[in-house]
Design an enzyme around this catalytic site. Structure first.
Site, mmCIF file in Angstrom:
data_model
loop_
_atom_site.group_PDB
_atom_site.id
_atom_site.type_symbol
_atom_site.label_atom_id
_atom_site.label_comp_id
_atom_site.label_asym_id
_atom_site.label_seq_id
_atom_site.Cartn_x
_atom_site.Cartn_y
_atom_site.Cartn_z
ATOM 1 N N SER A 205 0.891 -1.313 0.040
ATOM 2 C CA SER A 205 -0.015 0.087 -0.112
ATOM 3 C C SER A 205 0.703 1.296 -0.060
ATOM 4 O O SER A 205 1.720 1.387 -0.873
ATOM 5 C CB SER A 205 -1.013 -0.111 1.104
ATOM 6 O OG SER A 205 -2.097 1.121 1.147
ATOM 7 N N GLU A 339 -8.698 -5.963 -5.311
ATOM 8 C CA GLU A 339 -8.186 -4.760 -4.437
ATOM 9 C C GLU A 339 -9.382 -4.009 -3.821
ATOM 10 O O GLU A 339 -9.368 -3.878 -2.741
ATOM 11 C CB GLU A 339 -7.398 -3.598 -5.198
ATOM 12 C CG GLU A 339 -5.734 -4.162 -5.526
ATOM 13 C CD GLU A 339 -4.803 -4.317 -4.509
ATOM 14 O OE1 GLU A 339 -5.194 -3.829 -3.290
ATOM 15 O OE2 GLU A 339 -3.651 -4.482 -4.718
#
Length: 557
Positions: A205, A339
């Site tokens: 991330s 995602e």
């Protein structure tokens, strides 16, 4: 005579025991540049021993009137510092306030204090708002079997990323924390059995955004040798801040000091408790930011140039990526197969807003170049590509996950990979598709929602690389999960060792090197498969939008 011999044997055995005990204890004392560290032992799942050294201060946190500045060099200490417990995490609010400003610690995990084992340094995610290097999420027991593992803390949100565009507070304090940690590791990791000439930085991330920012930063030259970016790059909208100075003044106004004077603002913010400077992302967002993009707003920035101030970023990553200035590293990068499951609950609750304002699905990078009318038209084109000439309904949850994944992660991962591959090799691209009981984030997000969503969501991959209390029971009770973890960690650590995730001695399938022609990738799953150009149709659609706007894109390069 018999008694005497027995006593002699007992005395010799006791001396040997004492000697071994002292050796073991001495073995756990490591001398680094700042002083001595006392570590601890723990046991891996295979019964072997590893050593941990926690809460090592890699820098001094700038406190009081130094708040928001770059970190200070680490202090030496006298005697032996106990490195057996984690230190404070960096100040943050995740439902409740936690941590402190005195938080610049790293943790080292190793199976041997001798030799030269490859090193992997993990930079945590959390939107630059939350997170730490502690083992609640990032336990070492999977990776440390193969490498020396380092995890770390860095300052977050306002305390780590405030910028007023002055020499004193240019921004990127949290990124400069990371640089300080990389320098400390480079100088000291050999004392823990690590190889300072074989260091891989990896993150997930915004941790992945961070490691790809480090590729561009002049501050990190010579500090690492390979990079793994999991679900993030430096060119996403949510990887780079805009309007940071005006945001800083909105912080002051929200907290009770409405001023346009930088000195007055900094004096006020430095007078506040650290807790007051957390959980301010939403409170200081503009109306547009409430609906466009992801919630992180206190982010790395391109710094203004000042004399005698070393900038972490002096140019936009997209510019550096296309230039000969970009440094070349072996790179693994990719994304998870679903995602945006992390965003689906919020999105379904705001369908009317997005149906009535389709321009909110236009990325910020494009939106900045368009009129409102053209943004609306582009938003409708995006919607039409995914569902046709109608509005979204709650029954469209699967395609909404696909659209949001493409918007926030998939396309720009492809764009970064393509642009970087023009200057660099080897690059290995992946799509992570495992869907098992280790997918903790997905299970947490979906909860009681009656949604049939397959695949791995944002953050799920972490639990195949790090031991965690959240997945401990599942891992220990299912042999197949242990096999999957072994498979994934072998890919990651083989890359750290050799710059190739599937060296010659590995079984098929081989992970293809990405090139601009083949766009090769590996789908990582129970049965992994190699392929060419993942998500081709949607990537080409988004690329057309970027090309039409005059932005760097795949087709025009």
């Amino acid at each position: 005579m018999y008694t005497y011999c027995n006593l002699l044997v007992f005395f010799c055995v006791h001396l040997l025991y004492l000697r071994c005990t002292v050796c073991t204890k001495n073995e756990l004392i490591v001398t680094v540049k700042q002083g001595k560290l006392q570590g601890a032992t723990d046991t891996l799942y295979d019964g072997s021993t590893y050593y941990s050294f926690k809460a090592i201060p890699y820098a001094q946190a700038p406190l009081g009137q130094l708040r928001f500045r770059a970190p200070l060099p680490p202090k030496s200490w006298k005697g032996t510092r106990q490195a057996t417990e984690y230190g404070s995490i960096c100040a943050q609010t995740d439902s409740v306030f936690k941590g402190s400003e005195n938080c610049l610690f790293l943790n080292v995990f190793t199976k041997s204090l001798h030799g030269r084992t490859p090193v992997m340094i993990y930079i945590h995610g959390g939107s630059y708002i939350t997170g730490s290097g502690n083992d609640d999420l990032y336990g070492p027991k999977f990776l440390v079997q193969h490498v020396v593992l380092v995890t770390l803390n860095y300052r977050l949100e306002v305390l780590g990323f405030l910028s007023v565009e002055t020499p004193e507070v240019p921004g990127n304090a949290g990124m400069k924390d990371q640089v300080a940690a990389l320098k400390w590791i480079k100088e000291n990791i050999a004392k823990f059995g690590g190889d300072p000439d074989n260091i891989t930085i990896f993150g997930e991330s915004v941790g992945a955004c961070s490691v790809t920012h480090h590729i561009s930063s002049p501050m990190t030259r010579g500090l690492f040798h390979k990079v793994i970016a999991q679900s993030g790059t430096s060119i996403h909208d949510w990887a780079l801040g805009e309007g940071s100075k005006s945001r800083a003044f909105r912080v002051g106004k929200y907290l009770g000091r409405d001023t346009k004077n930088t000195t007055e603002l900094l004096e006020f913010l430095r007078s506040l408790p650290a807790a007051n400077l957390t959980n301010l992302t939403i409170a200081t967002s503009t109306d547009d930011e409430m609906y466009r993009g992801l919630p992180g707003r206190f982010l790395p920035v391109v710094e203004k140039k000042f004399d005698n101030v070393e900038a972490f970023l002096s140019d936009y990553p997209l510019n550096t990526l296309q230039s000969k200035r970009i440094r070349k590293f072996p790179l693994v990068l990719g994304y998870n197969s679903a995602e945006a499951i992390t965003a689906i609950k919020d999105r379904l609750g705001k369908l009317d807003i997005y149906n009535n304002n389709p321009s909110y699905d236009v990325p910020r990078e494009i939106a900045e170049k368009l009129t409102q009318e053209k943004m609306n038209d582009m938003g409708k084109r995006i919607r039409k590509f995914y569902i046709g000439d109608r509005e979204y309904t709650k029954d469209d949850y699967k395609v909404i996950v696909t659209m949001l994944s493409d918007l926030h992660l998939v396309y720009n991962t492809h764009r970064f990979t393509y642009l970087y591959s023009k200057h660099n090799s080897p690059i290995y691209m992946y799509r992570f598709s495992f869907d098992t009981d280790l997918n903790f984030v997905k299970k947490l997000i979906l909860g009681n929602l009656d949604l049939d969503l397959k695949g791995a969501c944002h953050g799920d991959d972490v639990f195949y690389m790090f031991s965690s209390n959240y997945t401990k029971d599942a891992y220990e009770s299912q042999q197949k999960l242990k096999d999957y973890v072994s498979k994934v960690t072998k890919l990651w650590t083989d890359f750290a060792k050799t710059s190739n995730p599937t060296p010659d001695y590995c079984a098929a399938p081989r992970w293809p090197v990405y090139t601009t022609k083949n766009k090769g990738y590996l789908d990582i799953n129970v049965q992994s498969t190699a392929g060419s150009f993942a998500e081709k149709q949607s990537v080409e659609f988004w690329d057309t939008l970027y090309c039409e706007t005059g932005l760097p894109c795949i087709k025009n390069n």
